[in-house]
Design an enzyme around this catalytic site. Sequence first.
Site: not given
Length: 211
Positions: A56, A149, A160
């Site tokens: 990333r 987030r 998740r």
Amino acid sequence: MFMRYFARFYSAMAGPRPVVLSGPSGAGKSTLLRKLLKEYSGVFGFSVSHTTRNPRPGEENGKDYHYVTREAMEAAIDKGDFIENAEFSGNLYGTSKAAVQDVKDRNLICILDIDMQGVRNIKSTDLNAIYISIQPPSLDVLENRLRNRKTESEESLQKRLHAAKMDMEFSKEAGVFDVIIVNDNLEEAYGQLRDALLEEINQVKKVNMSS
């Protein structure tokens, strides 16, 4: 031959006990670890995991992960070079024996941030680790943390949450974890984490002071 190999390997793994840290994304593992590393500088080290996913932005090969091809990683797994490995979202992840040994050779407590599949794999080895699970107070609290987030798509978030639900159930299985920490209050959770590791921390500091 097989048993002799593993006897030699685990004999070579002498040193501070590794710490296997597990728990769902959003439970606060990273925050707790940052506090631990800040208070006890020069005591802990991370085994750098291998993965077949692409880096990333901002990630460095050899620091965040060892980025390898699927072919190379599958070959290393077949050779027995990994303590544990798992597949998540189409990518392989794993902890190599060499990565753990590198940390232990420096008389550091090796921290392995592992998912529940990896924990199951490590539990079947002779690695003398301390197993700690960091859990959220509830699935609803975890969902709020992840939504705040603002880094997940709805599909990713639901994946998740599904994984987190299984992780929370897994943490309740008898004999899997030495310590289960519910991160409702950060300072209290950190105190529990520090207390669980204090014996190993003091041993490392003692050895490092005398060397």
